[in-house]
Design a protein around this motif. Structure first.
Motif, PDB file in Angstrom:
ATOM      1  N   GLN A 272       0.822  -1.215   0.000  1.00 19.39           N
ATOM      2  CA  GLN A 272       0.000   0.000   0.000  1.00 19.39           C
ATOM      3  C   GLN A 272       0.854   1.263   0.000  1.00 19.39           C
ATOM      4  OE1 GLN A 272      -0.559  -2.736   1.782  1.00 19.39           O
ATOM      5  NE2 GLN A 272      -2.706  -3.019   2.311  1.00 19.39           N
ATOM      6  N   GLU A 273       2.137   1.139   0.374  1.00 22.49           N
ATOM      7  CA  GLU A 273       2.976   2.344   0.535  1.00 22.49           C
ATOM      8  C   GLU A 273       4.019   2.496  -0.579  1.00 22.49           C
ATOM      9  OE1 GLU A 273       2.517   0.239   3.450  1.00 22.49           O
ATOM     10  OE2 GLU A 273       0.804   1.541   3.901  1.00 22.49           O
ATOM     11  N   MET A 274       4.002   1.632  -1.582  1.00 22.10           N
ATOM     12  CA  MET A 274       5.025   1.703  -2.638  1.00 22.10           C
ATOM     13  C   MET A 274       4.892   3.010  -3.428  1.00 22.10           C
ATOM     14  SD  MET A 274       5.252  -2.058  -4.335  1.00 22.10           S
ATOM     15  CE  MET A 274       3.593  -1.877  -4.911  1.00 22.10           C
ATOM     16  N   THR A 275       6.027   3.674  -3.642  1.00 18.35           N
ATOM     17  CA  THR A 275       5.968   4.945  -4.392  1.00 18.35           C
ATOM     18  C   THR A 275       6.851   4.907  -5.646  1.00 18.35           C
ATOM     19  OG1 THR A 275       7.730   5.829  -3.006  1.00 18.35           O
ATOM     20  CG2 THR A 275       5.465   6.349  -2.337  1.00 18.35           C
ATOM     21  N   TYR A 276       7.335   3.724  -6.029  1.00 19.34           N
ATOM     22  CA  TYR A 276       8.162   3.619  -7.240  1.00 19.34           C
ATOM     23  C   TYR A 276       7.401   4.220  -8.428  1.00 19.34           C
ATOM     24  CZ  TYR A 276      10.750   0.044  -4.601  1.00 19.34           C
ATOM     25  OH  TYR A 276      11.471  -0.629  -3.664  1.00 19.34           O
ATOM     26  N   THR A 277       8.130   4.920  -9.278  1.00 21.57           N
ATOM     27  CA  THR A 277       7.505   5.548 -10.455  1.00 21.57           C
ATOM     28  C   THR A 277       8.325   5.234 -11.692  1.00 21.57           C
ATOM     29  OG1 THR A 277       6.726   7.335  -9.028  1.00 21.57           O
ATOM     30  CG2 THR A 277       6.666   7.757 -11.393  1.00 21.57           C
ATOM     31  N   ASP A 278       7.700   4.569 -12.663  1.00 21.18           N
ATOM     32  CA  ASP A 278       8.320   4.338 -13.965  1.00 21.18           C
ATOM     33  C   ASP A 278       9.699   3.685 -13.827  1.00 21.18           C
ATOM     34  OD1 ASP A 278       8.539   4.484 -16.695  1.00 21.18           O
ATOM     35  OD2 ASP A 278       9.240   6.556 -16.725  1.00 21.18           O
ATOM     36  N   GLU A 279       9.790   2.615 -13.009  1.00 20.08           N
ATOM     37  CA  GLU A 279      11.116   2.057 -12.699  1.00 20.08           C
ATOM     38  C   GLU A 279      11.357   0.645 -13.193  1.00 20.08           C
ATOM     39  OE1 GLU A 279      13.095   2.447  -8.820  1.00 20.08           O
ATOM     40  OE2 GLU A 279      11.816   4.201  -8.525  1.00 20.08           O
ATOM     41  N   PHE A 280      10.297  -0.135 -13.421  1.00 14.62           N
ATOM     42  CA  PHE A 280      10.510  -1.569 -13.660  1.00 14.62           C
ATOM     43  C   PHE A 280       9.818  -2.058 -14.941  1.00 14.62           C
ATOM     44  CE2 PHE A 280      10.578  -0.855  -9.057  1.00 14.62           C
ATOM     45  CZ  PHE A 280      11.826  -1.363  -8.747  1.00 14.62           C
ATOM     46  N   PHE A 281      10.523  -2.957 -15.653  1.00 17.93           N
ATOM     47  CA  PHE A 281       9.887  -3.632 -16.788  1.00 17.93           C
ATOM     48  C   PHE A 281       9.140  -4.876 -16.306  1.00 17.93           C
ATOM     49  CE2 PHE A 281      12.941  -1.349 -19.554  1.00 17.93           C
ATOM     50  CZ  PHE A 281      12.022  -0.862 -20.476  1.00 17.93           C
ATOM     51  N   ALA A 282       9.464  -5.330 -15.109  1.00 18.05           N
ATOM     52  CA  ALA A 282       8.814  -6.540 -14.599  1.00 18.05           C
ATOM     53  C   ALA A 282       8.600  -6.432 -13.095  1.00 18.05           C
ATOM     54  CB  ALA A 282       9.676  -7.760 -14.912  1.00 18.05           C
ATOM     55  N   ILE A 283       7.361  -6.726 -12.684  1.00 19.56           N
ATOM     56  CA  ILE A 283       7.022  -6.745 -11.249  1.00 19.56           C
ATOM     57  C   ILE A 283       6.293  -8.055 -10.980  1.00 19.56           C
ATOM     58  CG2 ILE A 283       5.687  -5.625  -9.410  1.00 19.56           C
ATOM     59  CD1 ILE A 283       5.926  -2.991 -10.870  1.00 19.56           C
ATOM     60  N   MET A 284       6.572  -8.647  -9.841  1.00 18.25           N
ATOM     61  CA  MET A 284       5.796  -9.826  -9.431  1.00 18.25           C
ATOM     62  C   MET A 284       5.312  -9.657  -7.998  1.00 18.25           C
ATOM     63  SD  MET A 284       9.001 -12.403  -9.559  1.00 18.25           S
ATOM     64  CE  MET A 284       8.480 -13.662  -8.391  1.00 18.25           C
ATOM     65  N   CYS A 285       4.133 -10.200  -7.749  1.00 14.90           N
ATOM     66  CA  CYS A 285       3.566 -10.177  -6.399  1.00 14.90           C
ATOM     67  C   CYS A 285       2.858 -11.522  -6.237  1.00 14.90           C
ATOM     68  CB  CYS A 285       2.604  -9.008  -6.256  1.00 14.90           C
ATOM     69  SG  CYS A 285       1.902  -8.948  -4.599  1.00 14.90           S
ATOM     70  N   VAL A 286       3.563 -12.447  -5.602  1.00 19.11           N
ATOM     71  CA  VAL A 286       3.129 -13.837  -5.602  1.00 19.11           C
ATOM     72  C   VAL A 286       2.622 -14.255  -4.220  1.00 19.11           C
ATOM     73  CG1 VAL A 286       3.846 -16.208  -6.117  1.00 19.11           C
ATOM     74  CG2 VAL A 286       4.843 -14.312  -7.394  1.00 19.11           C
ATOM     75  N   ASP A 287       1.436 -14.817  -4.194  1.00 15.83           N
ATOM     76  CA  ASP A 287       0.824 -15.370  -2.977  1.00 15.83           C
ATOM     77  C   ASP A 287       0.778 -14.343  -1.834  1.00 15.83           C
ATOM     78  OD1 ASP A 287       0.952 -17.474  -4.681  1.00 15.83           O
ATOM     79  OD2 ASP A 287       2.162 -18.776  -3.414  1.00 15.83           O
ATOM     80  N   ALA A 288       0.426 -13.139  -2.161  1.00 16.77           N
ATOM     81  CA  ALA A 288       0.367 -12.076  -1.143  1.00 16.77           C
ATOM     82  C   ALA A 288      -0.891 -11.225  -1.231  1.00 16.77           C
ATOM     83  CB  ALA A 288       1.601 -11.176  -1.255  1.00 16.77           C
ATOM     84  N   MET A 289      -1.532 -11.148  -2.397  1.00 17.04           N
ATOM     85  CA  MET A 289      -2.672 -10.233  -2.549  1.00 17.04           C
ATOM     86  C   MET A 289      -3.855 -10.631  -1.659  1.00 17.04           C
ATOM     87  SD  MET A 289      -1.909  -7.633  -4.405  1.00 17.04           S
ATOM     88  CE  MET A 289      -3.436  -6.852  -4.934  1.00 17.04           C
TER      89      MET A 289
END
Ligand SMILES: C[S@@+](CC[C@H](N)C(=O)[O-])C[C@H]1O[C@@H](n2cnc3c(N)ncnc32)[C@H](O)[C@@H]1O
Length: 219
Positions: A103-120
């Motif tokens: 909820q607190e991530m502030t990254y902007t235009d930084e990654f070509f790939a993001i993963m969020c596994v077994d956490a949502m």
């Protein structure tokens, strides 16, 4: 208790449970990579430029990091549990980690790939749009996000709702809360509406190993 106070408590409790309980033997119990998860991580890597950095959000103990690094990509891991991050850092001393909530991530235009596994499943309905918006902002144009949504039987969801209401908890349909923990199981249609609202496009969706798997793209 009002719902927003209760949700804040649930979140604190989730952090405590990972710090004090699950981190003790997470890798022994859950360290194996399931086939569908492996397949989606491979696909995410194949769609990202060689040498790029992958954001593993809610990374836990860094279960996928050998796979990512062996695949010629770097990784950055974030999580709200400092104990889970410590375990990840111990296994992969060179990998940058940060204690940041979804909820607190502030990254902007930084990654070509993001993963969020077994956490949502830890994210309540009120925060889904915020979290997906954070992913969308963190992605570069043309980048991909892989995330999972845990699947539960409709009868179990209804029973969990009934029991939690009986206990006077301010739950909504889809929430499991009666064991002191917290999980939220949104309907796929709802997930897909949130994805569309965050400006991301679903390119692949599949069910396997107890989860719905989504590969989404930012134009
Ligand atoms: C089941 S573990 C999965 C860890 C890792 N992604 C994996 O697949 O092994 C769930 C992780 O999500 C983290 N988590 C839960 N809620 C979070 C939140 N709101 N923000 C960041 N991390 C969170 C927990 O601390 C835990 O490390």
């Amino acid at each position: 208790m009002d719902r927003s106070t209760w949700l804040k408590e649930r979140r604190k409790m989730a952090e405590y449970r990972y710090d004090a309980i699950f981190s003790r033997d997470y890798d022994e119990k859950y360290g194996r990579i399931d086939p569908t998860h492996r397949q989606f991580v491979k696909k995410l890597l194949s769609l990202s430029p060689a040498g790029c950095t992958v954001l593993d959000a809610a990374c836990g103990t860094g279960k996928y990091w050998s796979m990512i690094r062996d695949g010629g990509r770097s990784v950055v891991g974030t999580d709200q549990s400092s104990e889970m991050l410590k375990l990840a850092a111990k296994k992969h001393p060179g990998v940058p980690t940060a204690k940041i909530g979804l909820q607190e991530m502030t990254y902007t235009d930084e990654f070509f790939a993001i993963m969020c596994v077994d956490a949502m499943e830890n994210v309540p309905p009120e925060d889904w749009a915020l979290v997906l918006g954070n992913f969308a902002r963190a992605l570069k144009s043309g980048g991909y996000l892989y995330f999972t949504v845990e699947v539960a039987e409709e009868s179990e969801i209804q029973e969990a709702y009934r029991r939690a209401r009986e206990m006077g908890l301010p739950v909504v349909r889809g929430e499991y809360a009666h064991h002191g923990g917290y999980h939220y199981y949104p309907r796929p249609q709802q997930v897909e509406r949130w994805v569309a609202q965050s400006g991301l496009e679903i390119v692949e969706k599949s069910v396997g190993d107890g989860y719905l798997h989504y590969l989404v793209r930012k134009d």
